[in-house]
Design an enzyme around this catalytic site. Structure first.
Site, PDB file in Angstrom:
ATOM      1  N   ASP B  10       0.860  -1.180   0.000  1.00 19.74           N
ATOM      2  CA  ASP B  10       0.000   0.000   0.000  1.00 19.74           C
ATOM      3  C   ASP B  10       0.904   1.240   0.000  1.00 19.74           C
ATOM      4  O   ASP B  10       2.018   1.197   0.544  1.00 19.74           O
ATOM      5  CB  ASP B  10      -0.880  -0.010   1.252  1.00 19.74           C
ATOM      6  CG  ASP B  10      -1.626   1.286   1.442  1.00 19.74           C
ATOM      7  OD1 ASP B  10      -2.301   1.719   0.496  1.00 19.74           O
ATOM      8  OD2 ASP B  10      -1.517   1.886   2.545  1.00 19.74           O
ATOM      9  N   TYR B  12      -0.210   5.103   0.457  1.00 19.47           N
ATOM     10  CA  TYR B  12      -0.492   6.218   1.384  1.00 19.47           C
ATOM     11  C   TYR B  12      -0.753   5.702   2.796  1.00 19.47           C
ATOM     12  O   TYR B  12      -1.694   4.955   3.029  1.00 19.47           O
ATOM     13  CB  TYR B  12      -1.683   7.036   0.869  1.00 19.47           C
ATOM     14  CG  TYR B  12      -1.429   7.555  -0.528  1.00 19.47           C
ATOM     15  CD1 TYR B  12      -0.374   8.426  -0.774  1.00 19.47           C
ATOM     16  CD2 TYR B  12      -2.205   7.144  -1.603  1.00 19.47           C
ATOM     17  CE1 TYR B  12      -0.113   8.883  -2.055  1.00 19.47           C
ATOM     18  CE2 TYR B  12      -1.959   7.596  -2.884  1.00 19.47           C
ATOM     19  CZ  TYR B  12      -0.899   8.469  -3.106  1.00 19.47           C
ATOM     20  OH  TYR B  12      -0.656   8.907  -4.374  1.00 19.47           O
ATOM     21  N   ARG B  41      -8.011  13.901   4.924  1.00 17.71           N
ATOM     22  CA  ARG B  41      -7.687  12.490   4.722  1.00 17.71           C
ATOM     23  C   ARG B  41      -8.927  11.591   4.887  1.00 17.71           C
ATOM     24  O   ARG B  41      -9.163  10.673   4.105  1.00 17.71           O
ATOM     25  CB  ARG B  41      -6.588  12.069   5.698  1.00 17.71           C
ATOM     26  CG  ARG B  41      -6.268  10.588   5.753  1.00 17.71           C
ATOM     27  CD  ARG B  41      -5.625  10.067   4.499  1.00 17.71           C
ATOM     28  NE  ARG B  41      -5.187   8.673   4.636  1.00 17.71           N
ATOM     29  CZ  ARG B  41      -4.967   7.855   3.613  1.00 17.71           C
ATOM     30  NH1 ARG B  41      -5.137   8.262   2.376  1.00 17.71           N
ATOM     31  NH2 ARG B  41      -4.562   6.624   3.820  1.00 17.71           N
ATOM     32  N   SER B 118      -1.941   0.536  -5.139  1.00 14.37           N
ATOM     33  CA  SER B 118      -2.477   1.705  -4.438  1.00 14.37           C
ATOM     34  C   SER B 118      -3.720   2.299  -5.089  1.00 14.37           C
ATOM     35  O   SER B 118      -3.936   2.179  -6.297  1.00 14.37           O
ATOM     36  CB  SER B 118      -1.378   2.782  -4.404  1.00 14.37           C
ATOM     37  OG  SER B 118      -1.888   4.035  -4.057  1.00 14.37           O
ATOM     38  N   ASN B 119      -4.511   2.977  -4.259  1.00 16.91           N
ATOM     39  CA  ASN B 119      -5.629   3.792  -4.740  1.00 16.91           C
ATOM     40  C   ASN B 119      -5.175   4.962  -5.602  1.00 16.91           C
ATOM     41  O   ASN B 119      -5.976   5.555  -6.328  1.00 16.91           O
ATOM     42  CB  ASN B 119      -6.383   4.382  -3.537  1.00 16.91           C
ATOM     43  CG  ASN B 119      -7.439   3.438  -2.956  1.00 16.91           C
ATOM     44  OD1 ASN B 119      -7.813   2.448  -3.581  1.00 16.91           O
ATOM     45  ND2 ASN B 119      -7.915   3.763  -1.765  1.00 16.91           N
TER      46      ASN B 119
END
Lengths: 223, 223
Positions: B10, B12, B41, B118-119
């Site tokens: 991942d 972030y 966030r 990751s997103n």
């Protein structure tokens, strides 16, 4: 708005005040009641989204318990089995916002079909409706359990038009949650965002409510 | 754990410290930096879940901006176009957690393939990797943009085994977010939850991490 033939209402936060459990939280955990009820509610909602995306549906009664278990651990509160039971059962007799009953009566008097369209598990919704004295004013209780995925999936909002035999635009969807309004608008329903004096800005999710109302009693004059 | 042939990380919160933007938030809005970065966030993540369920994907760069816009409105902060640009660009040069580089080097020395999963939108991930000095240690950057839905959808986690040519169980997935670990475990990956001294309990989502590690430097000894 003259084409509205029926209304579907979000339950938790719109019809029922989920923070009415705060008093019991505070009674059981003096000084921590607000923190517990806020984190519990946030986790309950977050888990509904996460599980829907994971493709691991679990009903809202169990998610409510999962959220409570997490919140208790995170806040280091000793939620005994007895306390857990009392807190969960508070969801079966939540306070009804004071504008709900007069608002529903006014809409019924206009001949509109009224339903709940909620993340709730059917039995917990039925208990809350009955204990809140709302059974006579609601024609249907529609639960996400029929599609086994949570809001804001369009499959949930589509249940309204399907079961109430109206078009998407003919169904007014009422919620105090801006994300829920965005989901319903994205699915094509006509949306009414109930504010009740709350000042949060709308969520940045690409849609806007068709109408913003202060209370549910404001709806009847619009249709 | 001897069957692990590759790792996907991942980004972030695991590789990059998203709260390294807090200092800039505080510089631009004295006394409000922490509140702004926390709400920003939270909204960024919430919007990724909500939009995925709505079927209205929007890339993470734009979601990051949407989250900032909401947070600024909610906190009544005047985020001018110039300030918005500076805050968003902070995502292109996030601080790298100190255990990341030595941890990746140790895994590379064992001959393992390493990726980010990751997103993040590809260009923002590439910039952060480059500015963080990590390009030499990562074989691939896999972004949700390839499947246009966010974590924890299994479609995202399945990208790892597909692109890295290993089985699900042979791919070690590393995240500091318990919900992300649950999503990866649900999809069948072997999971490593990085704690870095944080005390939050695991999320109540039905899965447990295969291994819990304190830092990324702990991984090499396990495979």
């Amino acid at each position: 708005m003259h084409n509205i033939k029926a209304f579907a209402f979000d339950a938790y936060g719109t019809i029922f005040d989920v923070f009415s459990v705060t008093a019991l939280c505070e009674q059981l955990f003096p000084g921590r009641g607000n923190a517990l009820s806020q984190l519990w509610r946030a986790k309950q909602l977050q888990y509904s989204l996460l599980r829907s995306l994971m493709g691991r549906h679990r009903d809202f009664w169990k998610l409510t318990e999962d959220g409570l278990v997490y919140a208790a651990k995170s806040l280091e509160l000793d939620v005994t089995p007895d306390k857990r039971k009392r807190l969960l059962e508070a969801y079966l007799s939540l306070a009804v916002f004071p504008d709900v009953k007069p608002g529903l009566v006014a809409l019924k008097n206009k001949g509109l079909h009224l339903a709940i369209l909620s993340n709730g598990e059917p039995k917990m919704l039925e208990a809350a409706v009955k204990n809140g004295g709302l059974s006579a004013f609601l024609d249907r209780i529609l639960s996400v359990e029929e599609v086994a995925i949570y809001k804001p999936s369009p499959r949930v909002y589509n249940l309204g038009p399907e079961r109430m035999k109206v078009s998407h635009a003919e169904l007014g969807f009422v919620s105090s949650n801006s994300w829920d309004i965005n989901g319903a608008a994205s699915a094509g329903l006509t949306t009414f965002w109930v504010r009740r004096g709350q000042g949060e800005p709308p969520e940045e999710l690409g849609f806007t409510a068709d109408r913003i109302v202060e209370t549910i009693t404001d709806l009847a004059a619009m249709v």
